[in-house]
Design an enzyme around this catalytic site. Structure first.
Site, mmCIF file in Angstrom:
data_model
loop_
_atom_site.group_PDB
_atom_site.id
_atom_site.type_symbol
_atom_site.label_atom_id
_atom_site.label_comp_id
_atom_site.label_asym_id
_atom_site.label_seq_id
_atom_site.Cartn_x
_atom_site.Cartn_y
_atom_site.Cartn_z
ATOM 1 N N LYS A 128 1.115 4.047 -3.015
ATOM 2 C CA LYS A 128 0.687 5.549 -2.808
ATOM 3 C C LYS A 128 2.085 6.283 -2.960
ATOM 4 O O LYS A 128 1.575 7.598 -3.572
ATOM 5 C CB LYS A 128 0.279 5.528 -1.364
ATOM 6 C CG LYS A 128 -1.135 5.080 -1.291
ATOM 7 C CD LYS A 128 -2.122 5.986 -2.094
ATOM 8 C CE LYS A 128 -3.602 5.502 -1.713
ATOM 9 N NZ LYS A 128 -4.644 6.287 -2.778
ATOM 10 N N TYR A 150 0.802 -1.140 0.130
ATOM 11 C CA TYR A 150 0.029 -0.017 -0.003
ATOM 12 C C TYR A 150 0.886 1.204 -0.112
ATOM 13 O O TYR A 150 0.789 2.164 -0.842
ATOM 14 C CB TYR A 150 -0.931 0.064 1.258
ATOM 15 C CG TYR A 150 -2.014 1.207 1.248
ATOM 16 C CD1 TYR A 150 -3.212 1.162 0.532
ATOM 17 C CD2 TYR A 150 -1.513 2.327 2.133
ATOM 18 C CE1 TYR A 150 -3.766 2.295 0.555
ATOM 19 C CE2 TYR A 150 -2.293 3.378 2.250
ATOM 20 C CZ TYR A 150 -3.385 3.465 1.501
ATOM 21 O OH TYR A 150 -4.339 4.551 1.538
#
Ligand SMILES: [Zn+2]
Length: 654
Positions: A555, A551
């Site tokens: 990002k 994640y």
């Protein structure tokens, strides 16, 4: 035309005003009779005053009400004798008429009475109905419309040549009706305008309207002018960029961003591909009040400058010295490969223009089949377009919200931050296209003309492509892109991370956004006020967390992608900004159970966990969405590649 009268339904509406409401709704529900607030009805009721004597009150449709949905409160109660006395004046300006009618109301809080109030007052029957029936417009917008109307109706209707609605028309009817009506008369035919019918009961007036319309339909049928021809051929799909370019030119001429709604069905294509299009589309509207929605004529083809020159010439030819010109942009474009494009300041306006022009096509085709479509002279149309009362309707809108006429696309819009962004942008006047894998996106906000919900897996490039096609077809282009869709996988340490899981996260959180940015660029470049992109990043970009490698890396990568896009697209005026939210708990992922177990992990209560930041505040989806919307607005007009946290203050970030 079939009568919709239903005795059982009618019986549920009490008293004469109730009956008035019932048949008004019957008329309003038929779009071949009235459209978007058109038409009006009334009933005369004798009722006691406070002083115990009786007076006659004319309940007439108030402006701003639609017959299809009217309630008793939508009828303005006007003292009948005052309205009748106005008809004896030689002259009355529009402004004076409105003032006098308002002064004649028995309830000062009632809506402003219809501009046809004096005419309703003059007709000596309790119930009076007025519509703009398509079938009549097809017959009277022809070379010999007057003679045709006389032939069809004989003694059953008084035929009145076109006069501008309002006081002048009321005066003409006051003069003609007593002379021309017979015991057989059931209504009035107003050339290029519509029907009036009347009766002792609501049912009688309604059934007479049905009879008048049916006769017009029968006339068209017996002359082979009723059935409409089959559709046109479907050309190759028009490139999205072409439509966005057309929208940019229209917006430049209009002086503000506009919504363009494209309709490429068989009916619209067939009309736009007709050999005689240049003639039949340049005559004028089927009835003058449509000019407000469609302009006098349609633009044929893509040359917006030429339309503008034509509009300015028309204005100069008819305007007095003190008039101010409306924007000279088209509201209807006919193009053989696009079909019909309708234009408005808002999606709702573009949608109304479509309804009106769709009806126009039917009327024009029928009149053409009857021998040739002829509209009123341009001077009559101009008089209505620049009529005080019509201008007032437009002015009443007040100042428009900041994103009026603009289009935003939000990914992951069915819930949480994405849904809040869609709402924040709508509140600021934007038309929003929401994408989501969840099918509930399709009717997320019910039936709204300013929202298009599309089921779409953003990791599938061809689905994204189709979604962009649908967005541009619905609204004309793209001004704002909010990249929100993302996944947050279960916590895993790097040494246990599977490549499949890693790639799945990269696919949605990174690759899909690259594809969206790449595909949206040609549209953003053509945005009338320059394109804007907002990327929903994460606190994990500046302050990654253990167990969130995939994640955090995805990002951080999308953050870097956005910064490069800001560098590359700055020359096109496109701004790309990033928001880094943290601990937004009112989203789908955070169920009560998850929240409780996480709080326990940190030795905190749920309440403490929610506010575990420097400011000690809760951060909601709406807080993030408001920042996103502001980033698209004037406050951020000099800012690109900014990374703004919305997290209540995080010590690791600060
Ligand atoms: Zn009318």
């Amino acid at each position: 035309m079939r009568s919709l009268w239903d005795a059982a339904a009618a019986a549920t509406f009490a008293g004469p005003l109730g009956q008035r409401v019932y048949t008004s709704r019957l008329l309003g529900s038929d779009h071949s009779l009235v459209l978007h607030g058109g038409g009006n009805t009334s009933v005369k009721i004798r009722q006691p005053t406070l002083f115990g004597d009786d007076e006659d009150v004319l309940y007439v449709k108030g402006s701003g009400w639609d017959l299809a949905t009217i309630e008793p409160a939508g009828f303005a109660p006007v003292r009948l004798d005052r309205a009748l006395r106005l008809a004896t004046l030689d002259r009355l300006s529009d402004a004076q008429m409105v003032q006098e009618l308002r002064a004649a109301l028995i309830d000062p809080a009632a809506p402003t009475p219809s501009v046809e109030t004096i005419l309703h007052a003059l007709l000596p029957y309790p119930f009076v109905d007025h519509t703009h029936a398509d079938a009549l417009l097809a017959i009277t917008n022809t070379e010999d419309g007057f003679a045709r109307a006389r032939e069809i109706y004989g003694d059953t209707a008084v035929v009145v040549p076109y006069v501008m609605p309002g006081f002048d028309l009321a005066r003409v009817v006051a003069d003609r009706f007593p002379k021309d009506s017979t015991p057989e008369t059931v209504g009035l035919v107003l050339l290029n305008h519509g029907f009036f019918s009347f009766g002792q009961t609501a049912r009688e007036a309604y059934e007479r309207m049905v009879e008048l319309v049916t006769r017009a339909e029968t006339y068209l049928k017996t002359r082979g002018a009723w059935a409409l021809s089959p559709g046109g051929f479907c050309p190759a799909t028009v490139a999205r960029g072409e439509l966005a370019s057309l929208r940019r030119e229209v917006s430049e001429v209009a002086g503000s961003p506009m919504i363009l709604s494209t309709h490429s069905g068989p009916k619209e294509l067939a009309f736009a591909q007709r050999d005689d299009l240049h003639e039949i589309s340049q005559q004028g509207p089927v009835t003058p009040d449509h000019v407000i929605r469609t302009r006098r004529v349609a633009q044929v083809g893509r040359d917006v400058r030429r339309f503008k020159d034509g509009y300015e010439a028309y204005f100069r030819a008819h305007a007095g010295p003190s008039l101010q010109m409306l924007d000279p942009a088209p509201r209807v474009v006919l193009d053989p490969s696009l079909g019909l494009v309708t234009i408005g300041r808002t999606a709702a306006d573009a949608s109304i223009a479509f309804d009106v022009y769709s009806q126009t096509i039917d009327v024009v085709l029928r009149a053409t089949a009857l021998g040739g479509y002829r509209a009123l002279p341009a001077s009559d149309i101009f008089a209505v377009e620049y009529w005080d009362l019509e201008q007032a309707k437009l002015r009443r809108g007040g100042s428009a919200p900041v994103f009026t006429g603009e289009i935003a696309l939000v990914t992951g819009a069915a819930s949480g931050i994405g849904k809040a962004c869609a709402e924040a942008l709508q509140r600021r006047g934007a038309a929003v296209v929401g994408l989501d894998v969840n099918p509930r996106i399709r009717d997320l906000f019910g039936q709204r003309s300013d929202f298009l919900g599309l089921e779409c897996d953003v990791s599938q490039p061809d689905t994204v492509d189709r979604a962009l096609d649908a967005a541009v077809s619905a609204f004309g282009g793209l001004d704002m892109l909010v990249l929100n869709a993302g996944i947050f996988p279960a916590s895993t340490r790097v040494d246990g991370l599977s490549l499949t899981e890693w790639r799945r996260v990269m696919d949605v959180n990174l690759d899909a956004n690259m594809v969206l940015l790449r595909s949206a660029y040609p549209l953003l470049k053509r945005a009338p006020r320059y394109g804007r992109v907002v990327v929903i990043g994460s606190k994990n970009v500046p302050a990654p967390g253990p167990g969130a490698a995939a994640y955090s890396a995805s990002k951080a990568a999308v953050n870097q992608l956005a910064r490069v896009a800001a560098l590359e697209w700055g020359g096109d005026g496109i701004r790309v900004n990033i928001v880094h939210p943290n601990a937004v708990f009112d989203t789908g992922i955070w169920t009560d159970d998850v929240l409780r177990s996480r709080a326990v992990n940190y030795g905190l209560s749920v309440e403490e966990y929610r506010r575990n930041n420097v400011l000690g505040v809760e951060v909601t989806s709406r807080d993030v969405a408001e920042m996103v919307a502001e980033m698209c607005g004037p406050v951020f007009s000099r800012t690109t590649a900014a990374q703004v946290p919305v997290d209540g203050g995080n010590e690791r970030v600060i």
